[in-house]
Design an enzyme around this catalytic site. Structure first.
Site, short mmCIF file in Angstrom:
data_model
loop_
_atom_site.label_atom_id
_atom_site.label_comp_id
_atom_site.label_asym_id
_atom_site.label_seq_id
_atom_site.Cartn_x
_atom_site.Cartn_y
_atom_site.Cartn_z
N LYS A 199 -25.70 -90.46 31.28
CA LYS A 199 -25.47 -91.03 29.95
C LYS A 199 -26.82 -91.49 29.41
CE LYS A 199 -23.01 -94.65 27.50
NZ LYS A 199 -22.04 -95.73 27.60
N LYS A 252 -23.39 -87.07 28.63
CA LYS A 252 -23.15 -87.68 27.33
C LYS A 252 -24.46 -88.09 26.68
CE LYS A 252 -21.07 -91.83 25.57
NZ LYS A 252 -20.49 -93.08 25.90
#
Ligand code: PBG
Length: 327
Positions: A199, A252
């Site tokens: 992330k 992400k």
């Protein structure tokens, strides 16, 4: 140059009709590949539109369940829930309240959906802390080890409420291991972990922070989320999460990070999800509203590209409409 010198290979032959193109497509895209993020806000009586995210709402429990039912009926794989509590404090204690808004939402969703679709619980503290950081502070920095202890408590309460998967998104070191051992000690050894492994500290989370009311009050998240410049580090994060007991991995954002999706998939062979985040959604929707892009074609192309990069599942705010278009 005569015709006979033309190479015998003509790649256009298999592009000559829709039937040929469909039969030879290398990548598939179906509603069952999609997960819809949903927001649930405590203390409201009507769903509240999110200004920076067209067609997305902060839901009441009633409207949440209704939306999840509609999504499941269109064949989406599941939903991921973000709860927005009315009480916030410095440690985010509402996050592990068994009667908290998120836990109540999970129970309501699971009652409605049963085995028809997944209920994924995002696990983080930023929606629950008054300072908006993803963990417990020591001075102005997030203190890693007390934070992952709290994550363990949160995981147990989310699994206890019936979540099908626990998805830790705080990017603390050791978070997957701490959650795995807390779940196991509480008798939830079969509750799987979908780890937000890679992330990145992205500006494309901007609209989400309005939706989830979790923007940091000071500073930013660059001391815990990964630097957008790094891909080798992303692989190390994925391998560390596997070592700690992750069952599936996430990358992400998605669109700007398709190379990361591909390399994490190839390096691990694990199930990989990619999160087509709020800013990616809002950017496309803004262009569509202005008439610069066709929403449907752009959405299908983006989602297909994320699948082509290697994502087994795509978390996307386009899920509802895309599922209709793909029916
Ligand atoms: C919470 C969390 C965020 C997102 C998912 N979980 C925000 C953040 O890290 O600031 C972003 C999702 C999106 O932008 O759609 N940590």
């Amino acid at each position: 140059m005569g015709m006979s010198s033309f190479p015998s290979e003509r790649l256009r032959r298999l592009r000559g009709s829709g039937a040929l193109r469909r039969a030879f497509a290398e990548t598939s895209l179906a509603p069952s590949d999609l997960i819809a993020p949903l927001f649930l806000k405590e203390g409201i009586t009507e769903p509240a539109p999110i200004a920076s995210m067209p067609n997305q709402f902060q839901h009441t429990i009633e409207s949440l369940v209704k939306e999840a039912r509609a999504l499941a009926s269109k064949g989406v794989a599941g939903v991921i829930l973000f709860g927005v509590p009315s009480h916030k404090d410095d440690v985010g204690s509402e996050a592990w309240n068994p009667e908290g808004i998120t836990q109540r939402g999970i129970r309501a969703l699971k009652d409605e959906l049963g085995d028809e679709a997944l209920v994924i619980a995002d696990l983080c503290l930023c929606e629950y802390t008054d300072h908006g950081h993803c963990g417990i502070l020591k001075g102005e920095a997030v203190d890693n080890d007390p934070t992952i202890e709290a994550y363990g408590r949160i995981a147990v309460s989310l699994a206890g409420a019936g979540a099908d998967l626990i998805a830790p998104s705080g990017m603390m070191d050791g978070q997957v291991g701490a959650i795995r051992s807390a779940l196991d000690s509480a008798g939830h050894e079969m509750a799987p972990i979908l780890a937000y492994s890679a992330k990145f500290a992205s500006v494309f989370y901007g609209p989400f922070r309005e939706a989830a009311e979790g923007a940091p009050r000071f500073g930013d998240r660059r001391s815990y989320q990964a630097d957008p410049a790094n891909i080798e580090e992303a692989v190390r994060e994925a391998l560390a999460d596997i070592e700690e007991g992750a069952d599936a991995l996430m990358v992400k954002p998605a669109i700007g990070y398709l190379d990361v999706v591909r390399v994490v998939k190839e390096a691990t062979g694990y199930p990989v999800a990619a999160y087509n985040v709020s800013g990616e959604y809002s950017m496309l929707m803004a262009a569509a509203e202005k008439g610069y892009l066709d929403e449907r074609a752009a959405t299908i192309e983006v989602l297909t590209s994320i699948r082509r990069a290697g994502a087994d599942l795509v978390l996307t705010y386009h899920a509802s409409k895309a599922a209709e278009w793909l029916a």
